[in-house]
Write a protein that holds these residues in place. Structure first.
Motif, PDB file in Angstrom:
ATOM      1  N   ASN A  33       0.958  -1.401   0.348  1.00 56.26           N
ATOM      2  CA  ASN A  33      -0.158   0.137   0.193  1.00 56.26           C
ATOM      3  C   ASN A  33       0.821   1.088   0.234  1.00 56.26           C
ATOM      4  O   ASN A  33       0.167   1.889   0.575  1.00 56.26           O
ATOM      5  CB  ASN A  33      -0.790   0.504   1.226  1.00 56.26           C
ATOM      6  CG  ASN A  33      -0.549   0.313   2.757  1.00 56.26           C
ATOM      7  OD1 ASN A  33       0.983  -0.397   2.074  1.00 56.26           O
ATOM      8  ND2 ASN A  33      -1.481  -0.349   3.861  1.00 56.26           N
ATOM      9  N   LEU A  34       2.023   0.844  -0.565  1.00 54.95           N
ATOM     10  CA  LEU A  34       3.343   2.294  -0.208  1.00 54.95           C
ATOM     11  C   LEU A  34       2.859   2.992  -1.656  1.00 54.95           C
ATOM     12  O   LEU A  34       2.017   2.854  -2.902  1.00 54.95           O
ATOM     13  CB  LEU A  34       4.754   1.610  -0.330  1.00 54.95           C
ATOM     14  CG  LEU A  34       5.129   0.673   0.894  1.00 54.95           C
ATOM     15  CD1 LEU A  34       5.926   0.256   1.259  1.00 54.95           C
ATOM     16  CD2 LEU A  34       4.472   1.667   2.497  1.00 54.95           C
ATOM     17  N   PRO A  35       3.154   4.353  -0.715  1.00 54.62           N
ATOM     18  CA  PRO A  35       3.142   5.189  -1.731  1.00 54.62           C
ATOM     19  C   PRO A  35       4.742   4.891  -3.266  1.00 54.62           C
ATOM     20  O   PRO A  35       4.821   4.176  -2.887  1.00 54.62           O
ATOM     21  CB  PRO A  35       4.064   6.382  -1.602  1.00 54.62           C
ATOM     22  CG  PRO A  35       3.088   6.675  -0.113  1.00 54.62           C
ATOM     23  CD  PRO A  35       4.332   5.173  -0.236  1.00 54.62           C
ATOM     24  N   SER A  36       4.808   5.609  -4.787  1.00 49.76           N
ATOM     25  CA  SER A  36       4.936   5.024  -5.519  1.00 49.76           C
ATOM     26  C   SER A  36       6.247   5.464  -5.258  1.00 49.76           C
ATOM     27  O   SER A  36       6.952   6.152  -4.523  1.00 49.76           O
ATOM     28  CB  SER A  36       4.228   5.763  -6.730  1.00 49.76           C
ATOM     29  OG  SER A  36       4.826   6.398  -6.841  1.00 49.76           O
ATOM     30  N   ASN A  46      12.110  16.671  -1.152  1.00 43.81           N
ATOM     31  CA  ASN A  46      10.806  17.066  -0.508  1.00 43.81           C
ATOM     32  C   ASN A  46      11.238  17.832   0.991  1.00 43.81           C
ATOM     33  O   ASN A  46      11.250  19.358   1.331  1.00 43.81           O
ATOM     34  CB  ASN A  46       9.538  17.481  -0.739  1.00 43.81           C
ATOM     35  CG  ASN A  46       9.004  17.800  -1.907  1.00 43.81           C
ATOM     36  OD1 ASN A  46       9.775  18.479  -2.668  1.00 43.81           O
ATOM     37  ND2 ASN A  46       7.411  16.924  -2.661  1.00 43.81           N
ATOM     38  N   LYS A  47      11.968  17.019   1.472  1.00 41.56           N
ATOM     39  CA  LYS A  47      11.750  17.125   3.562  1.00 41.56           C
ATOM     40  C   LYS A  47      13.672  17.460   3.675  1.00 41.56           C
ATOM     41  O   LYS A  47      13.465  17.327   4.400  1.00 41.56           O
ATOM     42  CB  LYS A  47      11.016  15.770   4.233  1.00 41.56           C
ATOM     43  CG  LYS A  47      10.003  15.807   3.716  1.00 41.56           C
ATOM     44  CD  LYS A  47       9.186  17.126   4.638  1.00 41.56           C
ATOM     45  CE  LYS A  47       7.261  16.870   4.596  1.00 41.56           C
ATOM     46  NZ  LYS A  47       7.175  17.839   5.283  1.00 41.56           N
ATOM     47  N   GLY A  48      14.061  17.126   2.246  1.00 40.76           N
ATOM     48  CA  GLY A  48      15.372  17.815   2.190  1.00 40.76           C
ATOM     49  C   GLY A  48      16.298  16.438   3.343  1.00 40.76           C
ATOM     50  O   GLY A  48      17.487  16.315   4.038  1.00 40.76           O
ATOM     51  N   ILE A  49      15.413  15.674   2.850  1.00 40.38           N
ATOM     52  CA  ILE A  49      16.295  13.813   3.593  1.00 40.38           C
ATOM     53  C   ILE A  49      17.650  14.038   1.952  1.00 40.38           C
ATOM     54  O   ILE A  49      16.756  13.177   1.050  1.00 40.38           O
ATOM     55  CB  ILE A  49      15.203  13.013   3.261  1.00 40.38           C
ATOM     56  CG1 ILE A  49      14.081  13.582   4.320  1.00 40.38           C
ATOM     57  CG2 ILE A  49      16.154  11.838   3.868  1.00 40.38           C
ATOM     58  CD1 ILE A  49      12.756  12.068   4.707  1.00 40.38           C
ATOM     59  N   MET A 309      11.039   5.021   6.638  1.00 37.21           N
ATOM     60  CA  MET A 309      10.246   5.900   5.768  1.00 37.21           C
ATOM     61  C   MET A 309       8.557   5.871   6.585  1.00 37.21           C
ATOM     62  O   MET A 309       7.642   6.306   7.269  1.00 37.21           O
ATOM     63  CB  MET A 309       9.645   5.817   4.844  1.00 37.21           C
ATOM     64  CG  MET A 309      11.197   7.125   4.096  1.00 37.21           C
ATOM     65  SD  MET A 309      11.495   8.379   4.305  1.00 37.21           S
ATOM     66  CE  MET A 309      10.186   9.296   3.178  1.00 37.21           C
ATOM     67  N   PHE A 310       8.104   4.521   5.636  1.00 40.83           N
ATOM     68  CA  PHE A 310       6.290   3.887   5.962  1.00 40.83           C
ATOM     69  C   PHE A 310       6.200   2.074   6.724  1.00 40.83           C
ATOM     70  O   PHE A 310       6.811   1.890   7.076  1.00 40.83           O
ATOM     71  CB  PHE A 310       5.847   3.643   4.427  1.00 40.83           C
ATOM     72  CG  PHE A 310       6.051   5.068   4.142  1.00 40.83           C
ATOM     73  CD1 PHE A 310       5.054   5.805   3.669  1.00 40.83           C
ATOM     74  CD2 PHE A 310       7.140   5.135   3.049  1.00 40.83           C
ATOM     75  CE1 PHE A 310       5.148   7.661   3.304  1.00 40.83           C
ATOM     76  CE2 PHE A 310       7.398   5.839   1.934  1.00 40.83           C
ATOM     77  CZ  PHE A 310       6.265   6.692   2.128  1.00 40.83           C
ATOM     78  N   ASP A 311       5.510   2.895   7.775  1.00 45.74           N
ATOM     79  CA  ASP A 311       4.834   1.754   8.007  1.00 45.74           C
ATOM     80  C   ASP A 311       4.952   0.258   7.037  1.00 45.74           C
ATOM     81  O   ASP A 311       4.017   1.321   5.914  1.00 45.74           O
ATOM     82  CB  ASP A 311       3.168   1.868   8.785  1.00 45.74           C
ATOM     83  CG  ASP A 311       3.404   2.578  10.439  1.00 45.74           C
ATOM     84  OD1 ASP A 311       4.425   2.436  10.731  1.00 45.74           O
ATOM     85  OD2 ASP A 311       2.702   3.267  10.807  1.00 45.74           O
ATOM     86  N   GLU A 312       5.580  -0.787   7.168  1.00 49.01           N
ATOM     87  CA  GLU A 312       5.246  -2.238   6.274  1.00 49.01           C
ATOM     88  C   GLU A 312       4.551  -2.897   6.658  1.00 49.01           C
ATOM     89  O   GLU A 312       4.544  -4.094   7.088  1.00 49.01           O
ATOM     90  CB  GLU A 312       6.893  -2.282   6.087  1.00 49.01           C
ATOM     91  CG  GLU A 312       7.633  -1.335   5.178  1.00 49.01           C
ATOM     92  CD  GLU A 312       8.771  -1.683   5.173  1.00 49.01           C
ATOM     93  OE1 GLU A 312       9.764  -2.576   4.469  1.00 49.01           O
ATOM     94  OE2 GLU A 312       9.997  -1.489   6.567  1.00 49.01           O
ATOM     95  N   GLN A 331       2.486  10.691   3.098  1.00 49.98           N
ATOM     96  CA  GLN A 331       2.786  11.263   2.861  1.00 49.98           C
ATOM     97  C   GLN A 331       3.075  12.397   3.430  1.00 49.98           C
ATOM     98  O   GLN A 331       3.922  13.302   3.394  1.00 49.98           O
ATOM     99  CB  GLN A 331       3.442  11.478   1.395  1.00 49.98           C
ATOM    100  CG  GLN A 331       3.500  10.931   0.456  1.00 49.98           C
ATOM    101  CD  GLN A 331       3.173  10.843  -1.040  1.00 49.98           C
ATOM    102  OE1 GLN A 331       4.489  12.008  -1.026  1.00 49.98           O
ATOM    103  NE2 GLN A 331       3.047  10.756  -1.661  1.00 49.98           N
ATOM    104  N   GLN A 332       2.637  12.288   4.936  1.00 53.33           N
ATOM    105  CA  GLN A 332       2.450  13.227   5.827  1.00 53.33           C
ATOM    106  C   GLN A 332       3.400  12.862   7.160  1.00 53.33           C
ATOM    107  O   GLN A 332       3.272  11.923   7.008  1.00 53.33           O
ATOM    108  CB  GLN A 332       1.228  14.042   6.696  1.00 53.33           C
ATOM    109  CG  GLN A 332       0.592  14.390   5.452  1.00 53.33           C
ATOM    110  CD  GLN A 332       0.548  15.288   4.976  1.00 53.33           C
ATOM    111  OE1 GLN A 332       1.037  16.435   5.145  1.00 53.33           O
ATOM    112  NE2 GLN A 332       0.480  15.497   3.114  1.00 53.33           N
ATOM    113  N   LEU A 333       4.296  14.052   7.391  1.00 48.04           N
ATOM    114  CA  LEU A 333       5.203  13.321   8.514  1.00 48.04           C
ATOM    115  C   LEU A 333       3.667  13.227   9.920  1.00 48.04           C
ATOM    116  O   LEU A 333       3.531  13.913  10.300  1.00 48.04           O
ATOM    117  CB  LEU A 333       6.281  14.702   9.347  1.00 48.04           C
ATOM    118  CG  LEU A 333       7.491  14.297  10.073  1.00 48.04           C
ATOM    119  CD1 LEU A 333       7.826  13.711   9.311  1.00 48.04           C
ATOM    120  CD2 LEU A 333       8.194  15.664  10.245  1.00 48.04           C
TER     121      LEU A 333
END
Length: 341
Positions: A33-36, A46-49, A309-312, A331-333
């Motif tokens: 269910n993850l973003p592309s 965008n987040k400077g990572i 980055m995301f829950d898996e 994609q919200q912190l």
């Protein structure tokens, strides 16, 4: 003259304090269910990572393509189930050509050859393959003329250690030394770092004293005094210095450690709450972005990758394993105030 020297010293100290170490983030893709891949790379930008760890190039080709030209530093993994094949030098050459050379506009920094291989856990079957695969990948990187900027290592973890408190007593477990000793020797000979996954959350679970503040960087003053005079107020430093102490006992005193994973789950188990996770991540970033190092390694930067980055939702194991994400699927912190550079 004395006043000028004092002013110069203050300026040098100021520069050291302001030269913060940016943190990376692990980009695990074990979910349906993850973003592309492109969206994730854009989110990094965008987040400077500025640093990313990915685990399996076969599942991350779209990520590698999206990373081209971004200047995001990349730690790429060799999955454990690929290690045996890479004990053949020709196969290692092919792996490097297909996953590194092919992506010439990706800023590769590390190759993690295997993850948490341990004679005592479910990955014991890979023990004999880690060092030969590391050697062959390193040879292939040298053959491609890339060894000046891409470092080969393996990702280890605290489960290999015993007698970790106080940290200076730490050593690799008896049946681990024959496995890890030659790996450390290889790293020393080639001026390569060790990668280590450091999780105070799991250290907290195994601590009979259950000192949550010590694990979350919120303890006031010394919690663990060491008999070498060093004092520890947080579990992260203690675990990292335990790794350094264990390495020193097998000839790796000067091998730098890169923290290849560290995180705290937001649900699924004891003290796995959003408040605790947010506290841990924010305090960890503040800690490693400073220039103070650990009690045993003063002034040495702590390069660190947050997990993840995301829950898996497809990860196995304990329920907590699914809940280490620092971003929501939208994609919200998840944690206010968390920064990366």
């Amino acid at each position: 003259m004395a006043s000028k020297l004092l002013l110069l010293g203050l300026l040098v100290n100021l520069l050291m304090l302001t030269d913060a170490e940016p943190v990376g983030v692990c980009n695990g893709r074990n979910g349906n269910n993850l973003p592309s891949e492109q969206d994730v790379v854009t989110l990094f930008q965008n987040k400077g990572i500025s640093r990313m760890r990915i685990y399996d190039p076969n599942q991350s080709q779209a990520t590698l393509e999206a990373l081209g030209g971004t200047n995001i530093e990349v730690m790429i993994g060799v999955p454990n189930d690929a290690l045996q094949s890479l004990t053949d030098q020709n196969a290692a050459n092919t792996w490097v050509n297909n996953n590194i050379v092919k992506y010439s506009n990706v800023n590769f920094k590390y190759i993690a050859v295997g993850n948490e291989v341990d004679p005592n856990n479910e990955n014991r079957g890979y023990v004999d393959f880690v060092l030969p695969a590391m050697q062959n990948i390193h040879n292939a990187i040298k053959g491609a003329g890339l060894d000046d900027r891409i470092k080969v290592s393996t990702a280890t973890y605290t489960g290999l250690l015993e007698n970790t408190s106080p940290p200076s007593h730490s050593a690799f477990r008896g049946n681990v030394q024959g496995f890890i000793g030659p790996i450390v020797k290889f790293l020393v000979e080639n001026n390569l770092p060790m990668l280590a996954n450091i999780y105070p959350y799991f250290g907290y679970l195994g601590d009979p004293n259950k000192n949550l503040q010590y694990a979350l960087f919120t303890a006031q003053g010394t919690v663990v005094p060491d008999d070498n005079g060093l004092q520890y107020s947080n579990l992260f430093d203690a675990m990292l210095d335990a790794h350094y102490a264990a390495q020193a006992r097998v000839g790796g005193e000067n091998v730098e450690i890169v923290v290849s994973e560290s995180g705290w789950p937001s649900e699924g188990g004891e003290e796995a709450t959003p408040d605790n996770a947010g506290t841990y991540y924010k305090n960890l970033v503040e800690h490693v972005r400073g220039a103070t190092g650990t009690p045993a390694k003063q002034g040495i930067s702590i390069e660190t990758y947050l997990f993840a980055m995301f829950d898996e939702n497809l990860k196995g194991g304990a329920e907590t394993e699914k809940h280490f994400g620092i971003f929501s699927l939208s994609q919200q912190l998840k944690y206010d105030g968390l920064t990366f550079n």
